[in-house]
Write a protein that holds these residues in place. Structure first.
Motif, PDB file in Angstrom:
ATOM      1  N   SER A 266      -8.806  -0.031  -4.390  1.00  0.00           N
ATOM      2  CA  SER A 266      -9.275   0.328  -2.929  1.00  0.00           C
ATOM      3  C   SER A 266      -8.281   1.411  -2.209  1.00  0.00           C
ATOM      4  O   SER A 266      -7.292   1.453  -2.303  1.00  0.00           O
ATOM      5  CB  SER A 266      -9.271  -0.924  -1.936  1.00  0.00           C
TER       6      SER A 266
ATOM      7  N   ARG B  53      -8.111   3.908   1.496  1.00  0.00           N
ATOM      8  CA  ARG B  53      -8.595   4.352   2.615  1.00  0.00           C
ATOM      9  C   ARG B  53      -8.762   5.830   2.594  1.00  0.00           C
ATOM     10  O   ARG B  53      -7.936   6.693   1.751  1.00  0.00           O
ATOM     11  CB  ARG B  53      -7.322   3.973   3.734  1.00  0.00           C
TER      12      ARG B  53
ATOM     13  N   SER C 173      -4.360   0.742  -1.778  1.00  0.00           N
ATOM     14  CA  SER C 173      -3.669  -0.605  -1.860  1.00  0.00           C
ATOM     15  C   SER C 173      -3.432  -1.153  -3.108  1.00  0.00           C
ATOM     16  O   SER C 173      -3.831  -0.587  -4.152  1.00  0.00           O
ATOM     17  CB  SER C 173      -4.827  -1.534  -1.263  1.00  0.00           C
TER      18      SER C 173
ATOM     19  N   HIS D 299     -13.927   2.249  -3.250  1.00  0.00           N
ATOM     20  CA  HIS D 299     -13.524   1.226  -4.124  1.00  0.00           C
ATOM     21  C   HIS D 299     -13.932   1.776  -5.554  1.00  0.00           C
ATOM     22  O   HIS D 299     -15.074   1.984  -5.689  1.00  0.00           O
ATOM     23  CB  HIS D 299     -14.134  -0.107  -3.652  1.00  0.00           C
TER      24      HIS D 299
ATOM     25  N   ARG E  33     -11.049   5.819   8.429  1.00  0.00           N
ATOM     26  CA  ARG E  33     -11.466   4.349   8.627  1.00  0.00           C
ATOM     27  C   ARG E  33     -12.608   4.024   7.272  1.00  0.00           C
ATOM     28  O   ARG E  33     -13.092   3.078   7.279  1.00  0.00           O
ATOM     29  CB  ARG E  33     -12.107   3.847   9.947  1.00  0.00           C
ATOM     30  N   SER E  34     -12.876   5.194   6.561  1.00  0.00           N
ATOM     31  CA  SER E  34     -13.625   5.146   5.358  1.00  0.00           C
ATOM     32  C   SER E  34     -12.730   4.511   4.288  1.00  0.00           C
ATOM     33  O   SER E  34     -11.663   4.504   4.266  1.00  0.00           O
ATOM     34  CB  SER E  34     -14.207   6.501   5.280  1.00  0.00           C
ATOM     35  N   GLU E  35     -13.756   3.773   3.266  1.00  0.00           N
ATOM     36  CA  GLU E  35     -13.104   3.177   2.346  1.00  0.00           C
ATOM     37  C   GLU E  35     -13.965   3.705   1.068  1.00  0.00           C
ATOM     38  O   GLU E  35     -14.968   4.033   0.965  1.00  0.00           O
ATOM     39  CB  GLU E  35     -13.075   1.549   2.340  1.00  0.00           C
TER      40      GLU E  35
ATOM     41  N   PRO F 241     -16.603  -3.247   6.650  1.00  0.00           N
ATOM     42  CA  PRO F 241     -16.317  -2.906   5.160  1.00  0.00           C
ATOM     43  C   PRO F 241     -16.124  -4.118   4.355  1.00  0.00           C
ATOM     44  O   PRO F 241     -15.112  -5.177   4.885  1.00  0.00           O
ATOM     45  CB  PRO F 241     -15.171  -1.872   5.092  1.00  0.00           C
TER      46      PRO F 241
ATOM     47  N   SER G 202       0.891  -1.155  -0.136  1.00  0.00           N
ATOM     48  CA  SER G 202       0.137  -0.188   0.160  1.00  0.00           C
ATOM     49  C   SER G 202       0.783   1.317  -0.152  1.00  0.00           C
ATOM     50  O   SER G 202       2.004   1.102   0.282  1.00  0.00           O
ATOM     51  CB  SER G 202      -0.826  -0.110   1.099  1.00  0.00           C
TER      52      SER G 202
END
Length: 356
Positions: A270, A272, A260, A288, A284-286, A226, A81
């Motif tokens: 992906s 963060r 990532s 994609h 802590r949100s994601e 998630p 990452s």
């Protein structure tokens, strides 16, 4: 209270005091050293910037062309990452599977610095603090030490707890004689700062057993985990310009913090992200996005979660002292030194009392 019950309570108290002493002098030593390392690591980024001023001589810009170059060159070498440039560290920061880190110029991707536990003091302290220099097995040992340390703190509170009307005398510290000085410093210091030390210890244990704590929190207070969308196919041609643009607009008000590396059999990219109001420095949100950058596949907004998921996400920021500004960081650093203070004062009290 009958004489028999009183005698049993005295014996139990003596046994607990003996256990508190010897567990404190053994397991407590590792706990204390770990706390000292944590106190230094509170200022990890500040010390890194001071050690390597070349890292901050840039403007924080996430150029998709540079990101594409970094992924192509370094993903095959073990990078899993990459942190995007940000104001406090305006360079690309890459994380390797073996624990090493590398830093690249945001303008052209030039390698500026590589760090590993065997050539960098801060990295060595980090590996000691999170895994006792023993990777996954060290983390498990550290988790056990954390639980034992919580037992030490609770038993110390029980042994200190005063009878009604004696609170003031139990909180008083003395300078003479030495045996009384060390015992009052040990007991009063531990009692007064116990809430902060409990917070640091519980959050540390919670991070070691992150999945278990998250399951408990979400079962009790709600919240989701998630999930990674599935989109099979080799991501040979990632349109990083469109991917970054899509990701930036997927969660309004959020800052993309980490990407990532694409999986060999997936076309999902992906990220963060740190949404507005999140405590976690990386969020802590994601987000994609498909590799072609044509659509957002999924968005996980950590701030929209129920209390259980938010409580789980709060463990790390509370542990490292980023909640509350610079004052909280200094308090966290001081609390990290408290186990060593308790170890030293407890040892000096025992030595004086026994004449060693």
């Amino acid at each position: 209270m009958s004489p028999t019950i009183a005698a049993v309570k005295r014996r139990l108290r003596r046994g607990l005091a003996w256990l508190h002493l010897w567990v404190g002098l053994t397991v407590g030593s590792i706990f204390a050293l770990n706390g000292v390392a944590g106190s230094v690591l509170v200022f990890h980024t500040d010390l890194l910037r001071w050690q390597h001023p070349e890292l901050i001589a840039h403007k924080p810009h996430a150029d998709p062309v540079v990101l594409e170059q970094l992924v192509a060159q370094w993903a095959p070498r073990g990078v899993r990452s990459i942190d995007l440039p940000k104001p406090e560290l305006p360079v690309w920061q890459a994380y390797f599977a073996n624990g090493e880190r590398a830093y690249f110029a945001p303008e052209d991707g030039a390698l500026l610095l590589q760090r590993a536990p065997d050539n960098d003091v801060l990295m060595w302290l980090h590996e000691w603090h999170v895994a006792l220099l023993a990777h996954d097995s060290g983390k498990q040992v550290l988790g056990v030490i954390g639980w034992v340390s919580l037992g030490l703190l609770v038993s110390g509170l029980y042994l200190w707890w005063p009878k009604p009307g004696r609170w003031r005398s139990h909180l008083r510290v003395h300078t003479h004689p030495p045996v009384r000085r060390w015992v009052t410093w040990h007991r009063s210091g531990g009692a007064l700062l116990l809430p902060l030390l409990l917070l640091a210890t519980v959050t540390g244990v919670g991070m070691v057993y992150g999945k278990g704590f998250h399951a408990v929190f979400t079962a009790a207070l709600g919240g989701a985990v998630p999930t990674l969308p599935k989109l099979k196919g080799a991501p040979d041609e990632v349109d990083w310009n469109r991917v970054l643009e899509r990701a930036h607009h997927a969660l309004p008000g959020a800052r993309l913090s980490r990407v990532s590396m694409p999986k060999p059999d997936s076309r999902v990219i992906s990220f963060r992200a740190r949404a507005a109001g999140e405590w976690h420095p990386n969020g802590r949100s994601e987000v994609h996005v498909d590799a072609a950058g044509t659509r957002v596949l999924d968005v996980f907004d950590a701030t929209a979660q129920a209390a259980g998921a938010r409580a789980s996400a709060a463990l790390y920021p509370l542990h490292i002292g980023v909640v509350g500004g610079s004052a909280a960081r200094w308090v966290t650093a001081i609390v990290g030194l408290l186990p060593m203070f308790l170890l030293v004062t407890g040892f000096l009290f025992w030595r004086r009392r026994t004449g060693h």
